[in-house]
Design an enzyme around this catalytic site. Structure first.
Site, PDB file in Angstrom:
ATOM      1  N   TYR A 120       0.819  -1.217   0.000  1.00  0.00           N
ATOM      2  CA  TYR A 120       0.000   0.000   0.000  1.00  0.00           C
ATOM      3  C   TYR A 120       0.850   1.262   0.000  1.00  0.00           C
ATOM      4  CZ  TYR A 120      -4.121  -2.818   0.149  1.00  0.00           C
ATOM      5  OH  TYR A 120      -5.105  -3.700  -0.214  1.00  0.00           O
ATOM      6  N   HIS A 167     -14.476   0.546  -0.216  1.00  0.00           N
ATOM      7  CA  HIS A 167     -13.350  -0.324   0.118  1.00  0.00           C
ATOM      8  C   HIS A 167     -12.221   0.426   0.827  1.00  0.00           C
ATOM      9  CE1 HIS A 167     -14.510  -3.557  -3.110  1.00  0.00           C
ATOM     10  NE2 HIS A 167     -15.258  -3.611  -2.024  1.00  0.00           N
ATOM     11  N   CYS A 222      -6.389   2.775  12.888  1.00  0.00           N
ATOM     12  CA  CYS A 222      -5.629   2.268  14.031  1.00  0.00           C
ATOM     13  C   CYS A 222      -6.221   0.933  14.470  1.00  0.00           C
ATOM     14  CB  CYS A 222      -5.655   3.264  15.183  1.00  0.00           C
ATOM     15  SG  CYS A 222      -4.787   2.621  16.641  1.00  0.00           S
ATOM     16  N   CYS A 251      -0.498   6.352  16.028  1.00  0.00           N
ATOM     17  CA  CYS A 251      -1.890   6.798  15.946  1.00  0.00           C
ATOM     18  C   CYS A 251      -2.043   8.159  16.643  1.00  0.00           C
ATOM     19  CB  CYS A 251      -2.803   5.767  16.602  1.00  0.00           C
ATOM     20  SG  CYS A 251      -4.524   6.323  16.712  1.00  0.00           S
ATOM     21  N   ASN A 300     -18.287  -0.576 -19.658  1.00  0.00           N
ATOM     22  CA  ASN A 300     -17.068  -1.329 -19.347  1.00  0.00           C
ATOM     23  C   ASN A 300     -16.323  -1.664 -20.639  1.00  0.00           C
ATOM     24  OD1 ASN A 300     -15.755  -2.294 -16.925  1.00  0.00           O
ATOM     25  ND2 ASN A 300     -15.995  -4.368 -17.712  1.00  0.00           N
ATOM     26  N   ALA A 309     -13.745   3.977 -20.530  1.00  0.00           N
ATOM     27  CA  ALA A 309     -14.488   4.867 -19.640  1.00  0.00           C
ATOM     28  C   ALA A 309     -14.332   6.325 -20.076  1.00  0.00           C
ATOM     29  CB  ALA A 309     -13.988   4.691 -18.210  1.00  0.00           C
TER      30      ALA A 309
HETATM   31  P1  OAD Z   1     -11.008  -5.399 -11.796  1.00  0.00           P
HETATM   32  O1  OAD Z   1      -9.563  -5.292 -12.095  1.00  0.00           O
HETATM   33  O2  OAD Z   1     -11.530  -6.702 -11.297  1.00  0.00           O
HETATM   34  O3  OAD Z   1     -11.866  -5.030 -13.083  1.00  0.00           O
HETATM   35  C1  OAD Z   1     -11.626  -3.865 -13.834  1.00  0.00           C
HETATM   36  C2  OAD Z   1     -12.612  -3.819 -14.989  1.00  0.00           C
HETATM   37  O4  OAD Z   1     -12.399  -2.618 -15.679  1.00  0.00           O
HETATM   38  C3  OAD Z   1     -12.471  -4.978 -15.995  1.00  0.00           C
HETATM   39  O5  OAD Z   1     -13.754  -5.525 -16.292  1.00  0.00           O
HETATM   40  C4  OAD Z   1     -11.875  -4.284 -17.224  1.00  0.00           C
HETATM   41  O6  OAD Z   1     -12.344  -4.843 -18.445  1.00  0.00           O
HETATM   42  C5  OAD Z   1     -12.404  -2.875 -17.060  1.00  0.00           C
HETATM   43  N1  OAD Z   1     -11.562  -1.847 -17.704  1.00  0.00           N
HETATM   44  C6  OAD Z   1     -10.206  -1.841 -17.865  1.00  0.00           C
HETATM   45  N2  OAD Z   1      -9.817  -0.712 -18.473  1.00  0.00           N
HETATM   46  C7  OAD Z   1     -10.937   0.011 -18.700  1.00  0.00           C
HETATM   47  C8  OAD Z   1     -11.190   1.283 -19.314  1.00  0.00           C
HETATM   48  N3  OAD Z   1     -10.203   2.040 -19.804  1.00  0.00           N
HETATM   49  N4  OAD Z   1     -12.474   1.710 -19.387  1.00  0.00           N
HETATM   50  C9  OAD Z   1     -13.482   0.950 -18.900  1.00  0.00           C
HETATM   51  N5  OAD Z   1     -13.306  -0.243 -18.325  1.00  0.00           N
HETATM   52  C10 OAD Z   1     -12.048  -0.707 -18.208  1.00  0.00           C
HETATM   53  O7  OAD Z   1     -11.335  -4.227 -10.749  1.00  0.00           O
HETATM   54  P2  OAD Z   1     -12.609  -4.051  -9.800  1.00  0.00           P
HETATM   55  O8  OAD Z   1     -13.830  -4.614 -10.423  1.00  0.00           O
HETATM   56  O9  OAD Z   1     -12.634  -2.625  -9.380  1.00  0.00           O
HETATM   57  O10 OAD Z   1     -10.878  -4.756  -3.688  1.00  0.00           O
HETATM   58  O11 OAD Z   1     -12.187  -4.921  -8.555  1.00  0.00           O
HETATM   59  C11 OAD Z   1     -13.040  -4.990  -7.451  1.00  0.00           C
HETATM   60  C12 OAD Z   1     -12.250  -5.116  -6.173  1.00  0.00           C
HETATM   61  O12 OAD Z   1     -11.356  -6.220  -6.264  1.00  0.00           O
HETATM   62  C13 OAD Z   1     -11.333  -3.943  -5.892  1.00  0.00           C
HETATM   63  O13 OAD Z   1     -11.976  -2.857  -5.258  1.00  0.00           O
HETATM   64  C14 OAD Z   1     -10.308  -4.533  -4.991  1.00  0.00           C
HETATM   65  C15 OAD Z   1     -10.057  -5.826  -5.741  1.00  0.00           C
HETATM   66  O14 OAD Z   1      -9.548  -6.842  -5.041  1.00  0.00           O
HETATM   67  C16 OAD Z   1     -10.180  -4.417  -2.594  1.00  0.00           C
HETATM   68  O15 OAD Z   1      -9.054  -3.967  -2.628  1.00  0.00           O
HETATM   69  C17 OAD Z   1     -10.898  -4.650  -1.309  1.00  0.00           C
END
Ligand code: OAD
Length: 234
Positions: free
Chosen positions: A56, A109, A117, A136, A201, A219
């Site tokens: 992180y 998230h 903390c 903290c 998407n 996007a």
């Molecule tokens: P993902 O990496 O799973 O999915 C990203 C999505 O964005 C995919 O379906 C891609 O096709 C799409 N994508 C990529 N580039 C793009 C663009 N330029 N325009 C539009 N779409 C695009 O990410 P999340 O769905 O956000 O959790 O993942 C969900 C959660 O899983 C995250 O918040 C994180 C992760 O583990 C935590 O950290 C708790």
């Protein structure tokens, strides 16, 4: 476009991809050969605190080199100009929505620029590195961790989000793979309550079939087009 008053927008890593932040499940979605689900857990933090804090710290540092793109800016415009209800729920832990100017925003998230903390549960804005970082500010414990919802932990503001979904006339999902619950289930909740549903998407997501309409593309192109459409129809 039918009569719309209340909109819920869900965003995921895809909206920040064109700003230069890697998505989780794409080809660059690994970190030192590990899936993010192996790093972002309370168990991983307990087993190898340095590894998780470093993961992180690197992500926090990366924020300095990126900027909001046209999709973040379009949602900020929607926030500023939409006269009805709006809630932007992001799964992202970056700060690009707020840097673009979005106000009606929830980070379900957690946030890179916040610390939690483990001793007292206090949350506070945080910049810099956590490894070797401060104590903290509330209880002075040496127990700060990233304010990120790890796998197996409860996302933030669930009640607020559920209430917004119950009232939504339109639910729009942007740049998320639909792989992680509860966010992946929001389309079903919104549909159940009679909302129209739209997915924007790059490729079909795991839940594409649940949406009334799915538009494929970047996007930075699709979101400004859709925002223009919604504001013009109002
Ligand atoms: P993902 O990496 O799973 O999915 C990203 C999505 O964005 C995919 O379906 C891609 O096709 C799409 N994508 C990529 N580039 C793009 C663009 N330029 N325009 C539009 N779409 C695009 O990410 P999340 O769905 O956000 O959790 O993942 C969900 C959660 O899983 C995250 O918040 C994180 C992760 O583990 C935590 O950290 C708790």
């Amino acid at each position: 476009m039918p009569d719309i008053h209340s909109i819920v927008v869900l965003t995921g890593a895809g909206i920040s991809a064109e700003s230069g932040l890697a998505t989780f499940r794409g080809p660059d979605g690994l970190w030192e050969g590990r899936r993010v689900e192996e790093i972002c857990t309370p168990q991983a933090l307990a087993a190898d605190r340095g590894l998780v804090l470093d993961f992180y710290d690197q992500r926090r540092r990366a924020l300095a080199g990126v900027a909001p793109n046209a999709a973040h800016e379009a949602l900020a415009r929607l926030d500023a100009e939409w006269p009805g209800e709006l809630l932007i729920v992001t799964q992202n832990v970056d700060d690009l929505h707020e840097r673009a100017g979005a106000k009606r925003l929830i980070h379900m998230h957690g946030e890179l620029l916040s610390a939690l903390c483990e001793r007292c549960g206090g949350r506070a804005p945080f910049a810099g590195d956590m490894i070797g970082g401060p104590r903290c500010g509330h209880c002075d414990a040496d127990a700060l961790r990233p304010d990120i919802v790890f796998f197996g932990e409860m996302p933030y503001a669930m009640d607020h989000i559920d209430r917004a979904l119950m009232d939504a006339d339109l639910f729009v999902s942007i740049g998320t793979s639909g792989a992680v619950y509860p966010a992946a289930g929001y389309v079903q909740t919104a549909r159940y309550r009679g909302a129209d549903t739209l997915e924007l998407n790059l490729e079909p997501s795991a839940g594409s079939m649940m949406f009334a309409e799915s538009r494929l593309g970047t996007a930075s192109r699709l979101v400004p087009e859709w925002v223009e459409e919604v504001l013009r129809a109002d």
